[in-house]
Motif scaffolding. Structure first.
Motif, PDB file in Angstrom:
ATOM      1  N   ALA A 328     -49.431 -46.804   3.199  1.00 38.96           N
ATOM      2  CA  ALA A 328     -49.092 -48.164   3.636  1.00 38.96           C
ATOM      3  C   ALA A 328     -49.232 -49.165   2.495  1.00 38.96           C
ATOM      4  CB  ALA A 328     -49.981 -48.569   4.804  1.00 38.96           C
ATOM      5  N   LEU A 329     -50.279 -49.017   1.674  1.00 35.90           N
ATOM      6  CA  LEU A 329     -50.473 -49.937   0.552  1.00 35.90           C
ATOM      7  C   LEU A 329     -49.415 -49.742  -0.521  1.00 35.90           C
ATOM      8  CD1 LEU A 329     -54.361 -49.920   0.133  1.00 35.90           C
ATOM      9  CD2 LEU A 329     -52.917 -51.616   1.260  1.00 35.90           C
ATOM     10  N   TYR A 330     -48.996 -48.497  -0.738  1.00 29.26           N
ATOM     11  CA  TYR A 330     -47.932 -48.244  -1.711  1.00 29.26           C
ATOM     12  C   TYR A 330     -46.625 -48.910  -1.281  1.00 29.26           C
ATOM     13  CZ  TYR A 330     -50.759 -44.701  -4.113  1.00 29.26           C
ATOM     14  OH  TYR A 330     -51.728 -44.049  -4.837  1.00 29.26           O
ATOM     15  N   LEU A 331     -46.413 -49.036   0.020  1.00 33.10           N
ATOM     16  CA  LEU A 331     -45.205 -49.711   0.512  1.00 33.10           C
ATOM     17  C   LEU A 331     -45.385 -51.228   0.503  1.00 33.10           C
ATOM     18  CD1 LEU A 331     -44.146 -47.500   3.543  1.00 33.10           C
ATOM     19  CD2 LEU A 331     -43.307 -47.426   1.220  1.00 33.10           C
ATOM     20  N   GLU A 332     -46.596 -51.683   0.822  1.00 30.20           N
ATOM     21  CA  GLU A 332     -46.862 -53.123   0.904  1.00 30.20           C
ATOM     22  C   GLU A 332     -46.542 -53.834  -0.406  1.00 30.20           C
ATOM     23  OE1 GLU A 332     -49.099 -56.812   0.516  1.00 30.20           O
ATOM     24  OE2 GLU A 332     -49.417 -54.958  -0.620  1.00 30.20           O
ATOM     25  N   ALA A 333     -46.665 -53.114  -1.526  1.00 29.53           N
ATOM     26  CA  ALA A 333     -46.438 -53.738  -2.830  1.00 29.53           C
ATOM     27  C   ALA A 333     -44.975 -54.082  -3.064  1.00 29.53           C
ATOM     28  CB  ALA A 333     -46.943 -52.816  -3.942  1.00 29.53           C
ATOM     29  N   PHE A 334     -44.054 -53.375  -2.394  1.00 27.43           N
ATOM     30  CA  PHE A 334     -42.637 -53.538  -2.734  1.00 27.43           C
ATOM     31  C   PHE A 334     -41.726 -53.772  -1.527  1.00 27.43           C
ATOM     32  CE2 PHE A 334     -44.535 -50.394  -5.710  1.00 27.43           C
ATOM     33  CZ  PHE A 334     -44.569 -51.195  -6.829  1.00 27.43           C
ATOM     34  N   PHE A 335     -42.255 -53.653  -0.303  1.00 27.20           N
ATOM     35  CA  PHE A 335     -41.401 -53.771   0.879  1.00 27.20           C
ATOM     36  C   PHE A 335     -41.995 -54.776   1.856  1.00 27.20           C
ATOM     37  CE2 PHE A 335     -40.677 -49.538  -0.813  1.00 27.20           C
ATOM     38  CZ  PHE A 335     -39.298 -49.439  -0.810  1.00 27.20           C
ATOM     39  N   LYS A 336     -41.160 -55.255   2.750  1.00 23.02           N
ATOM     40  CA  LYS A 336     -41.616 -56.190   3.774  1.00 23.02           C
ATOM     41  C   LYS A 336     -42.414 -55.438   4.834  1.00 23.02           C
ATOM     42  CE  LYS A 336     -37.769 -59.386   3.083  1.00 23.02           C
ATOM     43  NZ  LYS A 336     -36.619 -60.081   3.682  1.00 23.02           N
ATOM     44  N   ASN A 337     -43.290 -56.173   5.512  1.00 24.48           N
ATOM     45  CA  ASN A 337     -44.204 -55.551   6.472  1.00 24.48           C
ATOM     46  C   ASN A 337     -43.489 -54.843   7.614  1.00 24.48           C
ATOM     47  OD1 ASN A 337     -46.340 -56.387   4.973  1.00 24.48           O
ATOM     48  ND2 ASN A 337     -47.071 -57.929   6.400  1.00 24.48           N
ATOM     49  N   LYS A 338     -42.309 -55.307   7.970  1.00 26.97           N
ATOM     50  CA  LYS A 338     -41.615 -54.694   9.105  1.00 26.97           C
ATOM     51  C   LYS A 338     -41.229 -53.245   8.833  1.00 26.97           C
ATOM     52  CE  LYS A 338     -36.948 -56.250   7.740  1.00 26.97           C
ATOM     53  NZ  LYS A 338     -35.772 -57.033   8.146  1.00 26.97           N
ATOM     54  N   MET A 339     -41.227 -52.846   7.561  1.00 30.45           N
ATOM     55  CA  MET A 339     -40.887 -51.467   7.207  1.00 30.45           C
ATOM     56  C   MET A 339     -42.093 -50.536   7.303  1.00 30.45           C
ATOM     57  SD  MET A 339     -37.819 -50.515   6.124  1.00 30.45           S
ATOM     58  CE  MET A 339     -38.248 -49.195   4.983  1.00 30.45           C
ATOM     59  N   ILE A 340     -43.301 -51.078   7.173  1.00 30.57           N
ATOM     60  CA  ILE A 340     -44.459 -50.233   6.881  1.00 30.57           C
ATOM     61  C   ILE A 340     -44.886 -49.389   8.075  1.00 30.57           C
ATOM     62  CG2 ILE A 340     -46.869 -50.249   6.163  1.00 30.57           C
ATOM     63  CD1 ILE A 340     -46.256 -52.743   4.524  1.00 30.57           C
ATOM     64  N   MET A 341     -45.125 -50.003   9.234  1.00 35.08           N
ATOM     65  CA  MET A 341     -45.646 -49.244  10.368  1.00 35.08           C
ATOM     66  C   MET A 341     -44.654 -48.204  10.895  1.00 35.08           C
ATOM     67  SD  MET A 341     -48.755 -49.682  10.866  1.00 35.08           S
ATOM     68  CE  MET A 341     -48.938 -49.871   9.098  1.00 35.08           C
ATOM     69  N   PRO A 342     -43.358 -48.538  11.064  1.00 34.19           N
ATOM     70  CA  PRO A 342     -42.416 -47.480  11.473  1.00 34.19           C
ATOM     71  C   PRO A 342     -42.376 -46.321  10.480  1.00 34.19           C
ATOM     72  CG  PRO A 342     -41.434 -49.637  11.762  1.00 34.19           C
ATOM     73  CD  PRO A 342     -42.705 -49.859  11.028  1.00 34.19           C
ATOM     74  N   PHE A 343     -42.444 -46.664   9.192  1.00 32.53           N
ATOM     75  CA  PHE A 343     -42.453 -45.615   8.167  1.00 32.53           C
ATOM     76  C   PHE A 343     -43.693 -44.726   8.325  1.00 32.53           C
ATOM     77  CE2 PHE A 343     -43.956 -44.034   4.129  1.00 32.53           C
ATOM     78  CZ  PHE A 343     -42.827 -43.447   3.574  1.00 32.53           C
ATOM     79  N   CYS A 344     -44.855 -45.334   8.503  1.00 33.88           N
ATOM     80  CA  CYS A 344     -46.095 -44.555   8.640  1.00 33.88           C
ATOM     81  C   CYS A 344     -46.061 -43.674   9.882  1.00 33.88           C
ATOM     82  CB  CYS A 344     -47.299 -45.489   8.689  1.00 33.88           C
ATOM     83  SG  CYS A 344     -47.683 -46.278   7.106  1.00 33.88           S
ATOM     84  N   CYS A 345     -45.486 -44.177  10.954  1.00 29.52           N
ATOM     85  CA  CYS A 345     -45.399 -43.366  12.170  1.00 29.52           C
ATOM     86  C   CYS A 345     -44.602 -42.090  11.926  1.00 29.52           C
ATOM     87  CB  CYS A 345     -44.764 -44.173  13.300  1.00 29.52           C
ATOM     88  SG  CYS A 345     -45.840 -45.465  13.969  1.00 29.52           S
ATOM     89  N   VAL A 346     -43.533 -42.186  11.147  1.00 28.52           N
ATOM     90  CA  VAL A 346     -42.730 -40.999  10.836  1.00 28.52           C
ATOM     91  C   VAL A 346     -43.453 -40.111   9.829  1.00 28.52           C
ATOM     92  CG1 VAL A 346     -40.521 -40.177   9.947  1.00 28.52           C
ATOM     93  CG2 VAL A 346     -40.609 -42.261  11.317  1.00 28.52           C
ATOM     94  N   ALA A 347     -44.036 -40.716   8.796  1.00 27.01           N
ATOM     95  CA  ALA A 347     -44.680 -39.939   7.735  1.00 27.01           C
ATOM     96  C   ALA A 347     -45.932 -39.219   8.226  1.00 27.01           C
ATOM     97  CB  ALA A 347     -45.038 -40.849   6.561  1.00 27.01           C
ATOM     98  N   PHE A 348     -46.618 -39.761   9.248  1.00 30.83           N
ATOM     99  CA  PHE A 348     -47.840 -39.139   9.757  1.00 30.83           C
ATOM    100  C   PHE A 348     -47.567 -38.129  10.863  1.00 30.83           C
ATOM    101  CE2 PHE A 348     -50.541 -43.171   8.657  1.00 30.83           C
ATOM    102  CZ  PHE A 348     -50.265 -42.947   7.314  1.00 30.83           C
TER     103      PHE A 348
END
Length: 681
Positions: A328-348
């Motif tokens: 999540a932190l690796y994404l937070e540096a370069f992407f908007k927050n709306k991308m992070i949680m859906p991405f984590c749900c798929v990646a986990f």
């Protein structure tokens, strides 16, 4: 709801297909036991009948008890030291026996037999103290490259060896006091141990003995009842279930062909890649055209999935220690927050599919990731990152004990909490890799933006040296854009970097621009003798020159976009007016327009407005607030009328706020000063 309109280049599917192949190969081709159970709880599944024969595995406690009851002696391992024997024989051959030198052959013969048999120190042979008696103990003796097994009782202690030597020699010379002769000559001092204990090799024998303990007790045949529906899971039933589970997973289930698992893995991999695609398509479809960011997103996705699979395969107990919040932190540096949680749900998702307590782990790390992203906005500098790690740890521990209270986990809580603490600290340690990632994928973080805005960096120093007037103009635009960005909560760091580099192309031909005419040594204007069209083309070229310089110096794409959009598709108005007034053909007007791209983000809009205002404000003769109010309104209205903001994600309200902020800024920048009176002589 309308679907996002985005072109999907065919090259996009190559990395997606590669991701699908990698996941298909890495997913475990091993059956997973489909039942959850716990000792003391009811069996809430259908009655379980053994589908195949399997041995009942002993528990760890039973194995420990077997080892403690095991009375097989530990065989000590000794090495014969031939150099000690050689030294002793040499000493006996030269020792001074006085008038009793006739005893020398008997002494040498007896000691040769004694050393050949073996001598240890008076501490004795290190036998296994678990044995009831040492009488039957044995030892290994290595002589040269040959190892032999010998009863311990046949080996001499040093004191026993001296007594044997005395007895042998005394029997051959009964008339002499052999003991006095030996003491006077120092023969006893030469009789020393020639066998040396080898602890390391003895330990290897210990281990070999321990492996001889049977790890099973009993057998269950196919068709035998294991547990009935509703039955309480006792310790004995739990042991049978554990054994059945181990055999089931080791043998790919109940005879299921391997290709079925390959097909299942392929379907799971396809669905995960498809969900990954859907997340990007609906939340940020522009990523499909930004190869570096899309590749980085895939890299973080693959990194998270492979970390899950690797830890789950080789050390599943350490899944609590895995720093999943890092994704999540690796994404937070370069992407908007709306991308992070859906991405984590798929990646986990592999946690849910493959881990034994996947639901618990999945929920824990989803919550921890959200906490990490939110807290990192406030605690992201230096030691403050440890505050963020502490909050992550707290969220993990609270979630863990919540599941423990509802009886969904039964592992050792002390070890689990320790692993969670280490994993939270790894979140801080692992975040330093972000600086490597931004270089590898040419991305833009806050630290990189700060580095780009340092006016001592080589490119900006070169810009200042070659085009000082344009450099000063860029500094003023940067300060003005900073004020505007703060007024609407835009990305201030990005705006400052974009403003600072937007005119970098002017250093290729600085004399073409009026702010740099002081560099001219001839005193004539660059545009003297050029047609309006030639002058316009020279002016317009600074955009393409700037893009080329930015590419050569490897500036991030987000900064290059400011160079491309700061004039949009507007007109080089001064020279176009000269061209028309001189009777030029309006049909050729395209030569006077920038072939750029209209601003798309609010940050790009701000830089375009500030660039125009800073240049045009130098022509103002009046510094009154009314003048600046009218001036800003006219400049922004001109850009709106030209359609420069048609594609921008900025609202009318935000545009009004920006205008008001810039009016105030210009009034303060160009405020009138009092005239100091002269003094009489």
């Amino acid at each position: 709801m309308k679907l996002p309109k985005v072109s999907l280049p065919y090259k996009l599917f190559v990395p997606l297909f590669s991701l699908f192949i990698i996941l298909s190969l890495c997913f475990p081709r091993q059956a997973k036991f489909a039942y959850d159970y716990k000792k003391g709880s009811a069996w809430n599944h259908e009655t379980l009948i053994a589908q195949f024969d399997f041995p009942i595995l002993k528990t760890q406690e039973q194995l420990r008890q077997d080892k403690s009851r095991d009375n097989a002696p530990v065989v000590p391992y000794y090495r014969s030291r031939q150099e000690i024997v050689d030294k002793g024989m040499k000493a006996l051959g030269s020792i001074d026996l006085g008038s009793s030198s006739s005893l020398r052959p008997a002494i040498i013969s007896s000691m040769d037999a004694i050393w050949n048999n073996g001598v240890v120190t008076d501490d004795g042979v290190r036998t296994d103290h678990r044995s009831e008696s040492d009488a039957g103990s044995v030892m290994y003796i290595q002589k040269g490259k040959r190892v032999s097994k010998k009863p311990v009782k046949e080996v001499y202690l040093e004191s026993e060896a001296r007594s044997r030597l005395l007895s042998d020699v005394q029997s051959k010379a009964p008339s002499k006091n052999v003991d006095s002769i030996f003491r006077a000559a120092g023969v006893y001092d030469i009789v020393v141990a020639n066998l040396e204990y080898d602890a390391k090799t003895t330990e290897l024998f210990n281990q070999e003995n321990s492996t001889r303990i049977s790890k099973t007790q009993g057998f269950v045949s196919a068709g035998q009842l294991i547990v009935s529906e509703g039955e309480i899971v006792t310790a004995e039933i739990e042991q049978m279930l554990d054994s059945y589970k181990a055999e089931f997973e080791d043998n790919l289930g109940s005879g299921t062909p391997k290709f079925v698992f390959w097909v299942g893995n392929a379907l799971l991999a396809f669905m995960m890649v498809f969900l990954f695609f859907i997340v990007v398509y609906f939340l940020n479809p522009a990523l499909f055209t930004q190869l570096n960011k899309f590749t980085y997103l895939q890299f973080i996705f693959l990194f998270t999935v492979l970390m899950t699979l690797a830890v789950n395969k080789f050390a599943p107990r350490f899944l609590y220690m895995a720093p999943f919040a890092l994704a999540a932190l690796y994404l937070e540096a370069f992407f908007k927050n709306k991308m992070i949680m859906p991405f984590c749900c798929v990646a986990f998702m592999p946690l849910l599919i493959f881990a034994s307590n996947g639901v618990v782990l999945f929920v824990m790390f989803i919550i921890a990731s959200q906490v990490a992203v939110l807290s990192f906005k406030y605690f992201n500098h230096g030691w403050q990152q440890f505050i963020m790690a502490g909050l992550v740890f707290l969220s993990l521990v609270v979630t863990y004990f919540a599941f423990r209270l509802v009886d969904m986990v039964d592992d050792n809580p002390y070890i689990a909490v320790l692993c969670l603490a280490v994993g939270s600290l790894l979140t801080v340690a692992g975040y330093t890799l972000i600086f490597l990632f931004e270089r590898l994928f040419n991305l833009l973080s806050l630290s990189r933006l700060a580095e780009l805005c340092d006016t001592n960096n080589p490119l900006l120093r070169e810009f200042e040296s070659k085009a000082p007037g344009s450099f000063q103009h860029s500094l003023q635009v940067m300060n003005m854009a900073d004020v505007a960005a703060r007024s609407i909560n835009a990305n201030v760091a990005l705006v400052r970097a974009g403003a600072l580099y937007h005119d970098i192309g002017k250093m290729n031909n600085p004399l073409c621009f009026i702010e740099n005419e002081s560099l001219s040594t001839s005193g004539t204007s660059y545009h003297a003798g050029l047609s309006p069209m030639e002058s316009a083309q020279s002016i317009i070229r600074h955009v393409s020159d700037g893009i080329r310089i930015a590419r050569e110096r490897k500036l991030p794409d987000q900064v290059v976009d400011f160079i491309r959009t700061h004039h949009g598709t507007s007109c080089a108005g001064y020279f176009y007016s000269k061209y028309i007034n001189a009777g030029g053909d309006p049909a050729a007007a395209s030569a006077f327009f920038y072939n750029g791209v209209k601003p798309q983000t609010k940050e790009q809009v701000i830089v375009m407005i500030c660039d125009t205002l800073e240049a045009a404000s130098r022509t103002l003769k009046d510094n009154s607030p009314e003048t600046f109010d009218r001036f800003v309104e006219e400049m922004v209205a001109m850009k709106l009328k030209a359609g420069q903001f048609d594609n921008a994600e900025i609202s009318i309200h935000e545009l009004e706020v920006v205008k008001e902020g810039l009016k105030s800024y210009l009034s303060q920048l160009y405020h009138e000063r009092i005239v100091y009176p002269g003094q009489k002589q």
